[in-house]
Each structure stands twice: as structure tokens, then as C-alpha cells.
Design a protein around this motif. Structure first.
Motif, mmCIF file in Angstrom:
data_model
loop_
_atom_site.group_PDB
_atom_site.id
_atom_site.type_symbol
_atom_site.label_atom_id
_atom_site.label_comp_id
_atom_site.label_asym_id
_atom_site.label_seq_id
_atom_site.Cartn_x
_atom_site.Cartn_y
_atom_site.Cartn_z
ATOM 1 N N LYS A 129 -12.802 80.136 145.922
ATOM 2 C CA LYS A 129 -13.205 79.723 144.574
ATOM 3 C C LYS A 129 -14.468 80.474 144.159
ATOM 4 C CE LYS A 129 -11.774 74.958 145.500
ATOM 5 N NZ LYS A 129 -12.338 73.652 145.830
ATOM 6 N N ARG A 130 -14.552 80.775 142.865
ATOM 7 C CA ARG A 130 -15.780 81.310 142.302
ATOM 8 C C ARG A 130 -16.484 80.149 141.617
ATOM 9 N NH1 ARG A 130 -17.028 86.473 140.689
ATOM 10 N NH2 ARG A 130 -14.844 87.076 140.852
ATOM 11 N N LYS A 131 -17.678 79.793 142.117
ATOM 12 C CA LYS A 131 -18.410 78.659 141.550
ATOM 13 C C LYS A 131 -19.540 79.201 140.686
ATOM 14 C CE LYS A 131 -17.338 75.887 145.638
ATOM 15 N NZ LYS A 131 -17.826 74.938 146.641
ATOM 16 N N ILE A 132 -19.579 78.749 139.444
ATOM 17 C CA ILE A 132 -20.599 79.211 138.502
ATOM 18 C C ILE A 132 -21.467 78.023 138.088
ATOM 19 C CG2 ILE A 132 -21.046 80.469 136.347
ATOM 20 C CD1 ILE A 132 -19.259 82.121 138.097
ATOM 21 N N HIS A 133 -22.758 78.208 138.162
ATOM 22 C CA HIS A 133 -23.687 77.166 137.726
ATOM 23 C C HIS A 133 -24.449 77.691 136.515
ATOM 24 C CE1 HIS A 133 -27.515 74.943 137.640
ATOM 25 N NE2 HIS A 133 -26.815 73.932 138.122
ATOM 26 N N TYR A 134 -24.424 76.921 135.425
ATOM 27 C CA TYR A 134 -25.115 77.307 134.189
ATOM 28 C C TYR A 134 -26.298 76.365 133.973
ATOM 29 C CZ TYR A 134 -20.460 79.252 132.977
ATOM 30 O OH TYR A 134 -19.261 79.907 132.966
ATOM 31 N N LEU A 135 -27.419 76.935 133.567
ATOM 32 C CA LEU A 135 -28.561 76.126 133.155
ATOM 33 C C LEU A 135 -28.893 76.525 131.720
ATOM 34 C CD1 LEU A 135 -30.773 74.058 133.815
ATOM 35 C CD2 LEU A 135 -32.189 75.952 134.612
ATOM 36 N N PHE A 136 -28.708 75.584 130.791
ATOM 37 C CA PHE A 136 -28.923 75.867 129.375
ATOM 38 C C PHE A 136 -30.381 75.644 128.984
ATOM 39 C CE2 PHE A 136 -24.431 74.711 129.776
ATOM 40 C CZ PHE A 136 -23.833 75.796 129.152
ATOM 41 N N GLU A 137 -30.742 76.213 127.837
ATOM 42 C CA GLU A 137 -32.130 76.114 127.367
ATOM 43 C C GLU A 137 -32.572 74.666 127.187
ATOM 44 O OE1 GLU A 137 -32.529 78.380 123.816
ATOM 45 O OE2 GLU A 137 -32.345 80.310 124.830
ATOM 46 N N ASP A 138 -31.635 73.781 126.814
ATOM 47 C CA ASP A 138 -32.008 72.376 126.586
ATOM 48 C C ASP A 138 -32.077 71.564 127.886
ATOM 49 O OD1 ASP A 138 -29.346 72.156 127.235
ATOM 50 O OD2 ASP A 138 -28.706 71.332 125.301
ATOM 51 N N GLY A 139 -31.920 72.247 129.039
ATOM 52 C CA GLY A 139 -32.020 71.552 130.328
ATOM 53 C C GLY A 139 -30.699 71.033 130.859
ATOM 54 N N LYS A 140 -29.630 71.090 130.040
ATOM 55 C CA LYS A 140 -28.320 70.640 130.525
ATOM 56 C C LYS A 140 -27.797 71.637 131.559
ATOM 57 C CE LYS A 140 -26.585 68.034 126.555
ATOM 58 N NZ LYS A 140 -25.570 67.984 125.506
ATOM 59 N N GLU A 141 -27.028 71.109 132.506
ATOM 60 C CA GLU A 141 -26.417 71.961 133.519
ATOM 61 C C GLU A 141 -24.904 71.818 133.446
ATOM 62 O OE1 GLU A 141 -28.418 71.704 137.585
ATOM 63 O OE2 GLU A 141 -29.141 69.901 136.560
ATOM 64 N N MET A 142 -24.201 72.918 133.722
ATOM 65 C CA MET A 142 -22.740 72.864 133.810
ATOM 66 C C MET A 142 -22.337 73.622 135.068
ATOM 67 S SD MET A 142 -19.859 74.045 131.013
ATOM 68 C CE MET A 142 -19.942 75.819 131.226
ATOM 69 N N ALA A 143 -21.424 73.054 135.823
ATOM 70 C CA ALA A 143 -20.914 73.715 137.028
ATOM 71 C C ALA A 143 -19.411 73.866 136.893
ATOM 72 C CB ALA A 143 -21.261 72.881 138.266
ATOM 73 N N GLU A 144 -18.916 75.071 137.099
ATOM 74 C CA GLU A 144 -17.476 75.327 137.004
ATOM 75 C C GLU A 144 -16.987 75.963 138.300
ATOM 76 O OE1 GLU A 144 -16.600 76.147 132.301
ATOM 77 O OE2 GLU A 144 -17.105 77.886 133.525
ATOM 78 N N GLU A 145 -15.716 75.695 138.618
ATOM 79 C CA GLU A 145 -15.072 76.345 139.760
ATOM 80 C C GLU A 145 -13.789 76.991 139.268
ATOM 81 O OE1 GLU A 145 -14.324 73.678 142.974
ATOM 82 O OE2 GLU A 145 -16.446 73.301 143.362
ATOM 83 N N TYR A 146 -13.590 78.254 139.655
ATOM 84 C CA TYR A 146 -12.385 78.986 139.277
ATOM 85 C C TYR A 146 -11.666 79.464 140.530
ATOM 86 C CZ TYR A 146 -14.295 79.368 134.529
ATOM 87 O OH TYR A 146 -14.792 79.094 133.281
ATOM 88 N N ASP A 147 -10.343 79.495 140.462
ATOM 89 C CA ASP A 147 -9.561 80.098 141.530
ATOM 90 C C ASP A 147 -9.763 81.613 141.439
ATOM 91 O OD1 ASP A 147 -7.124 81.513 142.594
ATOM 92 O OD2 ASP A 147 -6.592 79.472 143.179
#
Length: 203
Positions: A23-41
Motif C-alpha cells: 500500500k502507498r500511505k499518504i498523510h496530508y497536513l492542511f493549513e487549517d491543521g486538519k489531517e487526512m490519511a489515505e491508503e492506496y493499492d
């Protein structure tokens, strides 16, 4: 055209990538402090999971909220002394996309297909599941369409029922397919850490 705005937010976010267990795991940190984590095959580019987290009112880190993928097991939160857990026979609602469609599965729904109706409520920007026997009712939105400011289209919605599971499919609009294709190209450019480097977190 409003489509680039969400893509621009993704581009502007601080991103880290980790390759682990196929899996490719991507972690995003946005300017407003929110975080998003995604996993792709890695082989197919298929989105496996997407979770969100934001700071709580006291400025601490909140819990991850699952948008796509398996709901968090209560066992994972055992340390938080969850004394009341849901019955394993209750309907379990989860989203599990394919490359061409958004898809939701509701397990533990034993009624035949003709009992269900799934409709689009355009004004409320949501889909509604109803049953003629009044045993199940659920409203849910499609955050992806909201983020890209796209209308809901009843013609894109379909459902089927098998093995006590209601499967609802919404064909992705061409705008989202194009944006996802662009995003995949960009994600592949991120320098990835190997699994030995620890968690996928922005320092």
C-alpha cells in the motif's frame, strides 16, 4: 469552474508518503491543521481507506474519523474502556470505492432487495436508504461531490443486495475521474519512506 480548488488544497498540503504491505500511505497536513490519511493499492491505484482528524476544542489531537474503508474496530479503542459496544448483528455501514465508482456496503441487512429504496435528495445533497418494512433508514452524503461542488445525479445511483449486504454504487462523474487521475500522478512524485522508517506522519 470550481474543480481545481480541492485539488489546489491537496497540492498545497504538507504530504508524507510511506510504502508498506503493498500500500502507498499518504498523510496530508492542511493549513487549517486538519489531517487526512489515505491508503492506496500500489498495483491498481485503488483507494483503500481515507481518514480525517482535526484538533479538538482544547487544541489536542482528535480521533480519526473514517470516510472510506473499514470502520474502526471497537477493540482498537479497548483502552478507552468502551463498556457499551454495538451488537455484532446491527447493520454496519461502510464505504468501499472502486476505481470508477463510490460504493457503500451495509452488512447485516437480511431483507430482500425489493424492500429497499435508495434515492437522491438533491436539495439536501444526500442519498437516503429506506425500507418498506420500516426496519432501516439511513441518510448519507458524498463528501467528494461536495468538495468538488458537483451536483448529485440520480441516474448515477444504483444498488443490489446479496449475502445480507446492501451494496450501493454511485458512478463517479468525469470531473472526479479526471481529478483523481491528476492526483495519482502527483502522489507518485512524492518521495516515499520505506516501512522501516516508522509511521506515516508529518513531523
Amino acid at each position: 469552474m470550481a474543480v481545481p480548488s480541492w485539488l489546489e488544497r491537496l497540492r498545497a498540503a504538507a504530504k508524507t508518503a510511506l510504502v508498506q504491505d503493498g500500500k502507498r500511505k499518504i498523510h496530508y497536513l492542511f493549513e487549517d491543521g486538519k489531517e487526512m490519511a489515505e491508503e492506496y493499492d500500489i498495483k491498481t491505484g485503488q483507494l483503500i481507506s481515507r481518514k480525517w482528524r482535526e484538533k479538538n476544542t482544547l487544541g489536542g489531537t482528535g480521533k480519526w474519523q473514517v470516510e472510506v474503508g473499514e470502520p474502526t474496530s471497537p477493540l482498537l479503542g479497548a483502552l478507552e474502556s468502551e463498556l457499551i459496544t454495538e451488537s455484532s448483528s446491527n447493520p454496519i455501514f461502510m464505504r468501499k470505492d472502486t476505481l470508477s465508482s463510490f460504493q457503500w456496503r451495509i452488512r447485516n441487512l437480511p431483507y430482500p432487495k425489493e424492500v429497499y429504496s435508495v434515492t437522491v435528495e438533491e436539495e439536501q445533497r444526500c442519498c437516503v436508504i429506506r425500507t418498506t418494512n420500516k426496519k432501516y433508514y439511513k441518510k448519507f452524503s458524498i463528501p467528494d461531490l461536495d468538495r468538488y461542488h458537483l451536483p448529485l445525479d440520480a441516474a448515477a445511483l444504483s444498488f443490489t443486495h446479496a449475502n445480507n449486504t446492501l451494496i450501493i454504487t454511485y458512478q463517479k462523474p468525469k470531473e472526479i475521474l479526471a481529478a483523481e487521475e491528476q492526483l495519482q500522478k502527483e502522489l507518485k512524485k512524492i518521495k516515499t519512506a520505506n516501512s522501516g522508517d516508522g509511521d506515516c506522519k508529518t513531523q
